[in-house]
Scaffold this motif. Structure first.
Motif, PDB file in Angstrom:
ATOM      1  N   ARG A   1       3.422   6.128  -2.626  1.00 57.10           N
ATOM      2  CA  ARG A   1       4.562   6.911  -3.130  1.00 57.10           C
ATOM      3  C   ARG A   1       4.454   7.143  -4.628  1.00 57.10           C
ATOM      4  O   ARG A   1       4.782   8.217  -5.140  1.00 57.10           O
ATOM      5  N   ILE A   2       4.009   6.120  -5.355  1.00 59.19           N
ATOM      6  CA  ILE A   2       3.840   6.277  -6.803  1.00 59.19           C
ATOM      7  C   ILE A   2       2.782   7.336  -7.097  1.00 59.19           C
ATOM      8  O   ILE A   2       2.976   8.225  -7.942  1.00 59.19           O
ATOM      9  N   ALA A   3       1.650   7.270  -6.403  1.00 56.62           N
ATOM     10  CA  ALA A   3       0.573   8.234  -6.632  1.00 56.62           C
ATOM     11  C   ALA A   3       0.996   9.644  -6.252  1.00 56.62           C
ATOM     12  O   ALA A   3       0.720  10.612  -6.979  1.00 56.62           O
ATOM     13  N   ASN A   4       1.682   9.784  -5.126  1.00 60.42           N
ATOM     14  CA  ASN A   4       2.040  11.100  -4.616  1.00 60.42           C
ATOM     15  C   ASN A   4       3.171  11.744  -5.412  1.00 60.42           C
ATOM     16  O   ASN A   4       3.206  12.967  -5.574  1.00 60.42           O
ATOM     17  N   ASN A   5       4.105  10.932  -5.901  1.00 57.47           N
ATOM     18  CA  ASN A   5       5.282  11.488  -6.576  1.00 57.47           C
ATOM     19  C   ASN A   5       5.175  11.502  -8.098  1.00 57.47           C
ATOM     20  O   ASN A   5       5.771  12.373  -8.745  1.00 57.47           O
ATOM     21  N   LEU A   6       4.455  10.557  -8.682  1.00 56.55           N
ATOM     22  CA  LEU A   6       4.381  10.462 -10.129  1.00 56.55           C
ATOM     23  C   LEU A   6       3.039  10.921 -10.694  1.00 56.55           C
ATOM     24  O   LEU A   6       2.993  11.611 -11.717  1.00 56.55           O
ATOM     25  N   PHE A   7       1.946  10.526 -10.043  1.00 61.07           N
ATOM     26  CA  PHE A   7       0.625  10.898 -10.543  1.00 61.07           C
ATOM     27  C   PHE A   7       0.208  12.300 -10.098  1.00 61.07           C
ATOM     28  O   PHE A   7      -0.430  13.036 -10.851  1.00 61.07           O
ATOM     29  N   SER A   8       0.563  12.664  -8.856  1.00 57.06           N
ATOM     30  CA  SER A   8       0.118  13.948  -8.310  1.00 57.06           C
ATOM     31  C   SER A   8       0.600  15.155  -9.116  1.00 57.06           C
ATOM     32  O   SER A   8      -0.188  16.091  -9.343  1.00 57.06           O
ATOM     33  N   PRO A   9       1.878  15.212  -9.549  1.00 59.51           N
ATOM     34  CA  PRO A   9       2.289  16.370 -10.360  1.00 59.51           C
ATOM     35  C   PRO A   9       1.445  16.544 -11.614  1.00 59.51           C
ATOM     36  O   PRO A   9       1.095  17.673 -11.979  1.00 59.51           O
TER      37      PRO A   9
ATOM     38  N   PHE B   1       7.932   1.975  -9.799  1.00 60.81           N
ATOM     39  CA  PHE B   1       6.988   1.999 -10.913  1.00 60.81           C
ATOM     40  C   PHE B   1       7.558   1.240 -12.119  1.00 60.81           C
ATOM     41  O   PHE B   1       6.864   0.412 -12.729  1.00 60.81           O
ATOM     42  N   VAL B   2       8.812   1.494 -12.448  1.00 59.51           N
ATOM     43  CA  VAL B   2       9.430   0.849 -13.616  1.00 59.51           C
ATOM     44  C   VAL B   2       9.576  -0.652 -13.391  1.00 59.51           C
ATOM     45  O   VAL B   2       9.278  -1.468 -14.285  1.00 59.51           O
ATOM     46  N   VAL B   3      10.013  -1.047 -12.192  1.00 66.20           N
ATOM     47  CA  VAL B   3      10.193  -2.472 -11.890  1.00 66.20           C
ATOM     48  C   VAL B   3       8.857  -3.209 -11.980  1.00 66.20           C
ATOM     49  O   VAL B   3       8.761  -4.296 -12.576  1.00 66.20           O
ATOM     50  N   LEU B   4       7.820  -2.635 -11.380  1.00 63.90           N
ATOM     51  CA  LEU B   4       6.498  -3.263 -11.445  1.00 63.90           C
ATOM     52  C   LEU B   4       5.985  -3.340 -12.879  1.00 63.90           C
ATOM     53  O   LEU B   4       5.376  -4.341 -13.277  1.00 63.90           O
TER      54      LEU B   4
ATOM     55  N   TYR C   1       0.831  -1.202   0.000  1.00 65.02           N
ATOM     56  CA  TYR C   1       0.000   0.000   0.000  1.00 65.02           C
ATOM     57  C   TYR C   1       0.866   1.252   0.000  1.00 65.02           C
ATOM     58  O   TYR C   1       0.592   2.229  -0.719  1.00 65.02           O
ATOM     59  N   SER C   2       1.931   1.245   0.791  1.00 61.52           N
ATOM     60  CA  SER C   2       2.823   2.394   0.858  1.00 61.52           C
ATOM     61  C   SER C   2       3.554   2.607  -0.456  1.00 61.52           C
ATOM     62  O   SER C   2       3.790   3.747  -0.873  1.00 61.52           O
ATOM     63  N   ALA C   3       3.940   1.517  -1.113  1.00 58.54           N
ATOM     64  CA  ALA C   3       4.610   1.636  -2.409  1.00 58.54           C
ATOM     65  C   ALA C   3       3.702   2.334  -3.411  1.00 58.54           C
ATOM     66  O   ALA C   3       4.146   3.203  -4.178  1.00 58.54           O
ATOM     67  N   TYR C   4       2.419   1.972  -3.411  1.00 56.41           N
ATOM     68  CA  TYR C   4       1.503   2.638  -4.332  1.00 56.41           C
ATOM     69  C   TYR C   4       1.288   4.097  -3.932  1.00 56.41           C
ATOM     70  O   TYR C   4       1.183   4.976  -4.792  1.00 56.41           O
TER      71      TYR C   4
ATOM     72  N   ALA D   1      12.802   9.224  -6.432  1.00 61.05           N
ATOM     73  CA  ALA D   1      13.593   8.197  -7.125  1.00 61.05           C
ATOM     74  C   ALA D   1      13.092   6.798  -6.776  1.00 61.05           C
ATOM     75  O   ALA D   1      12.981   5.930  -7.654  1.00 61.05           O
ATOM     76  N   VAL D   2      12.793   6.561  -5.493  1.00 63.10           N
ATOM     77  CA  VAL D   2      12.270   5.251  -5.075  1.00 63.10           C
ATOM     78  C   VAL D   2      10.947   4.965  -5.763  1.00 63.10           C
ATOM     79  O   VAL D   2      10.711   3.850  -6.256  1.00 63.10           O
TER      80      VAL D   2
END
Length: 498
Positions: free
Chosen positions: A132-140, A181-184, A127-130, A175-176
């Motif tokens: 971070r993805i939402a907050n750092n990649l989707f939010s901007p 995101f890329v690994v998944l 859940y935390s991994a997602y 970066a994390v």
């Protein structure tokens, strides 16, 4: 029918929980905050036994539908897998379970929880991994879209939308999130649920429960012609068609195999052993009736979980002053939000999901860059201060790392104290009048004293009463000294009540 139900529910959960991370107004949390609290690991860390019990019962009844419906990281992998299917159909193969890897990762994860290695917990928590993805990649992207609408709205004298700064609050966390995101994407594109069934500790725990689930995907070997379509479309790689067996610890009940079988040899039914078919066991349950009962039961359990977990969320003041950037300070003791009770409690419970960071209306919270507490929230006052009336971070935290507090309680919690640097203070260095820190202190902890007692109406310098200072950072934020404030806050290891 099973696949349609699963896709519909998963889509609803995925979209709503993504919006929970993207929303910067705090409005959606009032309605959707329960979605964070029914995630498995946050419920465990918050000791929310009602949610844990409901998720366990849900798994024992229906299998790992949590992983394919409720978990946003699991649904994200399904999206990547669906994209991979468009490029190449029927591409999966059966593989044996890597039990040694799954349980080794689970043991390491449990040890990290016990010994407080927060960065490792944050990396492995799904859940935390997602988050971070939402907050750092989707939010901007979401904020840029909002700002475009705000620009057009301003041209028509409308304030339906307002401008919001787009910030990268931590390069390390960004970066994390990007690497995750890329690994998944690569793993899910090529091999489906590789991460869920080999790395994810929540998947391993729920997989153990799903072995004894009441409803299971079953193969009728009397109808099966070994065409391998089910195997080639199983994203969990758990169907051994040669022996007509399914590894239920990896099956996420996605329904893809059922929809692909042209001989109706696969069904979702009460199944106790792999060899017994519904016909031989005397179970002549119609597929339509079973689907309807299963849907009603699933919806009832999920709704019950929502009712139990839903907090009494409140809207907070959205009227914020313009934010002026300052240089980030390196503090001797880091500052953590009120409600965290101190560094120890936050470190032991926080999974770095970034929900509090994304919800902070004052741009105070930042992800930590320290190796041992990587991605956990820390307070920084170069773009705002922790307003005494705002308790949003304590309202949204699903793990209990930041306990829910009231506005009255927050006003009496001392998270740090202000420190004055005479060498940077404008009245001392330039002989000018200021007093910004004293005027804006919400607790009256700063008193202005004459630099020269014999000079009437001369410059004054601030004196801090540490007994009543709560460490909100208002003085640090409004201090006109640049690039470093002449008055700043040092955190407390353990919060105090004043």
């Amino acid at each position: 029918m099973l696949r349609r139900i699963r896709v519909t529910l998963a889509s609803v959960f995925f979209i709503l929980i993504t919006l929970l991370f993207l929303d910067f107004t705090g409005v959606l949390h009032h309605y959707l905050g329960w979605m964070a609290k029914i995630q498995f690991l946050p419920a465990v860390l918050a000791l929310n036994f009602a949610v844990i019990a409901i998720l366990a019962v849900l798994t024992v009844l229906f299998g790992r539908i949590y992983c394919s419906v409720i978990c946003p990281l699991g649904v994200l992998q399904d999206v990547f897998g669906w994209m991979g299917k468009k490029a190449k159909k029927n591409r999966y193969t059966y593989s044996k379970a890597n039990h040694w890897l799954r349980y080794t990762v689970l043991a390491v994860f449990a040890a990290a929880l016990i010994f407080g290695i927060a960065s490792l917990v944050a990396l492995l928590a799904p859940y935390s991994a997602y988050g971070r993805i939402a907050n750092n990649l989707f939010s901007p992207i979401y904020l840029w879209g909002n700002n475009v609408l705000a620009w057009f709205a301003e041209r028509y004298d409308s304030y339906t939308f307002y401008h919001k700064d787009v910030l990268i609050k931590s390069a390390a966390t960004f970066a994390v999130a990007a690497v995750t995101f890329v690994v998944l994407l690569v793993l899910a594109w090529r091999n489906g649920r590789t991460y869920c069934n080999n790395i994810c500790p929540v998947g391993t725990v729920l997989g153990a429960l799903s072995r004894i689930s009441v409803f299971k995907v079953a193969i009728d070997k009397n109808k099966c012609v070994n065409c391998n379509l089910c195997v080639k479309n199983c994203k969990a790689s758990c169907i051994d068609i040669k022996n007509h067996r399914i590894d239920y610890s990896r099956c996420v009940v996605c329904g893809d195999c059922i929809s692909k079988c042209k001989k109706d040899a696969i069904s979702y039914t009460v199944k106790r052993t792999p060899e017994v078919s519904p016909e031989k066991s005397g179970q002549n349950i119609s597929e339509g009736g079973l689907q309807r009962r299963r849907f009603i039961a699933t919806a009832s359990v999920v709704a019950a979980g929502a009712a139990v977990a839903k907090a009494q969320d409140k809207l907070t003041d959205g009227g914020l002053e313009p934010i002026v950037p300052k240089q980030v300070l390196k503090r001797q003791t880091e500052i953590v939000p009120p409600g965290a009770m101190g560094l120890a409690n936050l470190t032991s419970r926080c999974t770095g999901c970034q929900l509090c960071v994304s919800e902070c209306p004052n741009n105070v919270l930042r992800p930590s860059s320290d190796l041992m507490t990587l991605m956990q929230p820390r307070s920084s006052y170069e773009r705002g201060f922790c307003r005494p009336e705002c308790t949003r971070c304590s309202e949204v935290c699903p793990t209990g790392a930041i306990k829910k507090i009231t506005q009255a309680e927050k006003s009496s919690i001392q998270i740090g104290h202000a420190v004055w640097d005479a060498g940077l203070c404008l009245p001392m260095a330039d002989g000018v009048h200021c007093g910004n820190c004293s005027r804006h202190c919400p607790t009256g902890a700063i008193t202005m004293v004459d630099v020269d007692p014999d000079e009437e109406n001369g410059p004054q310098f601030p004196v801090v009463d540490e007994n009543i200072c709560i460490g909100c950072g208002a003085c640090e934020y409004v201090c006109p000294a640049r690039p470093i404030s002449a008055i700043y806050v040092e955190g407390h290891q353990q919060h105090k009540l004043i």
